[in-house]
Design a protein around this motif. Structure first.
Motif, PDB file in Angstrom:
ATOM      1  N   ASN A  24       3.200  21.037 -16.413  1.00  0.00           N
ATOM      2  CA  ASN A  24       3.417  22.371 -15.846  1.00  0.00           C
ATOM      3  C   ASN A  24       4.041  23.312 -16.869  1.00  0.00           C
ATOM      4  O   ASN A  24       5.015  23.991 -16.585  1.00  0.00           O
ATOM      5  CB  ASN A  24       4.316  22.276 -14.604  1.00  0.00           C
ATOM      6  N   ASN A  25       3.468  23.308 -18.086  1.00  0.00           N
ATOM      7  CA  ASN A  25       3.983  24.164 -19.152  1.00  0.00           C
ATOM      8  C   ASN A  25       5.489  23.947 -19.341  1.00  0.00           C
ATOM      9  O   ASN A  25       6.258  24.898 -19.513  1.00  0.00           O
ATOM     10  CB  ASN A  25       3.694  25.648 -18.840  1.00  0.00           C
ATOM     11  N   VAL A  26       5.906  22.690 -19.308  1.00  0.00           N
ATOM     12  CA  VAL A  26       7.323  22.350 -19.456  1.00  0.00           C
ATOM     13  C   VAL A  26       7.672  22.222 -20.938  1.00  0.00           C
ATOM     14  O   VAL A  26       7.067  21.443 -21.668  1.00  0.00           O
ATOM     15  CB  VAL A  26       7.657  21.033 -18.734  1.00  0.00           C
ATOM     16  N   TRP A  61       8.142  25.123  -8.494  1.00  0.00           N
ATOM     17  CA  TRP A  61       8.842  24.803  -9.743  1.00  0.00           C
ATOM     18  C   TRP A  61      10.200  24.151  -9.511  1.00  0.00           C
ATOM     19  O   TRP A  61      10.528  23.144 -10.136  1.00  0.00           O
ATOM     20  CB  TRP A  61       9.011  26.064 -10.592  1.00  0.00           C
ATOM     21  N   ASP A  62      11.004  24.717  -8.617  1.00  0.00           N
ATOM     22  CA  ASP A  62      12.363  24.199  -8.439  1.00  0.00           C
ATOM     23  C   ASP A  62      12.392  22.802  -7.821  1.00  0.00           C
ATOM     24  O   ASP A  62      13.453  22.173  -7.746  1.00  0.00           O
ATOM     25  CB  ASP A  62      13.215  25.163  -7.614  1.00  0.00           C
ATOM     26  N   PRO A  87      -3.112  30.623 -17.008  1.00  0.00           N
ATOM     27  CA  PRO A  87      -4.278  29.747 -16.888  1.00  0.00           C
ATOM     28  C   PRO A  87      -3.939  28.259 -16.930  1.00  0.00           C
ATOM     29  O   PRO A  87      -4.806  27.426 -17.120  1.00  0.00           O
ATOM     30  CB  PRO A  87      -5.098  30.133 -18.124  1.00  0.00           C
ATOM     31  N   TYR A  88      -2.651  27.932 -16.751  1.00  0.00           N
ATOM     32  CA  TYR A  88      -2.220  26.532 -16.852  1.00  0.00           C
ATOM     33  C   TYR A  88      -2.703  25.716 -15.653  1.00  0.00           C
ATOM     34  O   TYR A  88      -3.369  24.690 -15.814  1.00  0.00           O
ATOM     35  CB  TYR A  88      -0.700  26.469 -16.990  1.00  0.00           C
TER      36      TYR A  88
END
Length: 274
Positions: A110-112, A93-94, A58-59
């Motif tokens: 981004n949930n980092v 992501w990459d 849900p991010y």
């Protein structure tokens, strides 16, 4: 004597003008430096450009074609505190971290997870999520019960993610997977034995999709500490980092951060005691 007095007065006037000019110049420089805004660090004037995937519920994800999620609402709330508009740039992501380095965007939400390795090259603002991990395996697999059991096993993980770091830490062989749903499919198909991921991502998936063929175990903090999730910025953007940190602290204090969390997670995941 009269002429000498006039010359003396003229020299005093000139000296006064020189001193005044010097002070004015110094004053101007000081004012310019102290008044320099964090906005000078933005890639686009009047906008906080935010990098995220948009594929990780849900991010951040798409619902009916519209970008939504916890980090989308958070990005908008931070931008409002900074008196600018939120500009989202969905990116794989990459390419997220590379995009930050090339100034494609100002910040990554981004949930980092904050890691010592990432801190060498990037700056992190105040944390906004403390994430508990989950261990997902095939329902019939009774050989993997804890993280200590994953040594030598194939685990589907996003390349360069903290989930991959945890899996490798316990000796798993990481198999690249670009999305959480793909990791779960790989488990069902027997291509991998499991995955380490965020418990909140699993709970969100379980609400919307069938978990048939899978089983999950929440990993307690005593086994693996919760991951600290923060906005990631370029190291040179010190003013912007401070402004974003202050914005998050204000959102935490006025209750908005917890409200957004409960909207998407059903609970407050913004503290270490969630």
């Amino acid at each position: 004597m009269k002429q000498k007095g006039i010359i003396t007065k003229l020299l005093l006037v000139v000296a006064t003008l020189i001193v005044a000019g010097t002070l004015t110049a110094c004053g101007s420089n000081k004012s310019s430096n102290s008044g320099s805004s964090y906005k000078s660090e933005l890639t686009q004037s009047g906008k906080l450009t935010i990098g995220l995937e948009g594929t990780y519920a849900p991010y951040s994800y798409r619902k009916d074609g519209k970008l939504t999620g916890f980090e989308v609402d958070l990005g908008k709330a931070i931008a409002k505190k900074l008196d600018v508009k939120a500009n989202f740039v969905p990116t794989k992501w990459d390419s997220l971290i590379a995009g930050l380095g090339s100034q494609k965007f100002d910040v990554v939400l981004n949930n980092v997870t904050v890691t010592n390795e990432r801190k060498k090259s990037y700056a992190f603002a105040s944390p906004y999520i403390f994430t508990q991990y989950v261990l997902v395996t095939k329902s019939g697999n009774n050989n993997i019960k804890t993280l200590k059991d994953i040594k030598g096993k194939k685990f589907a993980e996003g390349t360069g993610t903290n989930n991959e770091d945890v899996a490798k830490k316990y000796g798993a062989v990481a198999v690249p997977s670009d999305q959480f749903v793909n990791s779960l499919s790989m488990i069902r198909q027997g291509r991998v034995q499991g995955t380490v991921n965020a418990l909140d991502a699993w709970n969100s998936y379980a609400k919307e999709q069938s978990t048939k063929g899978l089983k999950a175990r929440a990993i307690p903090a005593s086994e693996e500490p919760f991951a600290e999730v923060s906005p990631m910025l370029n190291k040179d953007d010190t003013k912007l980092k401070t402004k974003i940190s202050n914005a998050i602290k204000e959102l935490r204090k006025d209750g908005q951060l917890a409200k957004i969390s409960k909207k998407y997670f059903g609970k407050d995941v913004t503290t270490q005691n969630n």
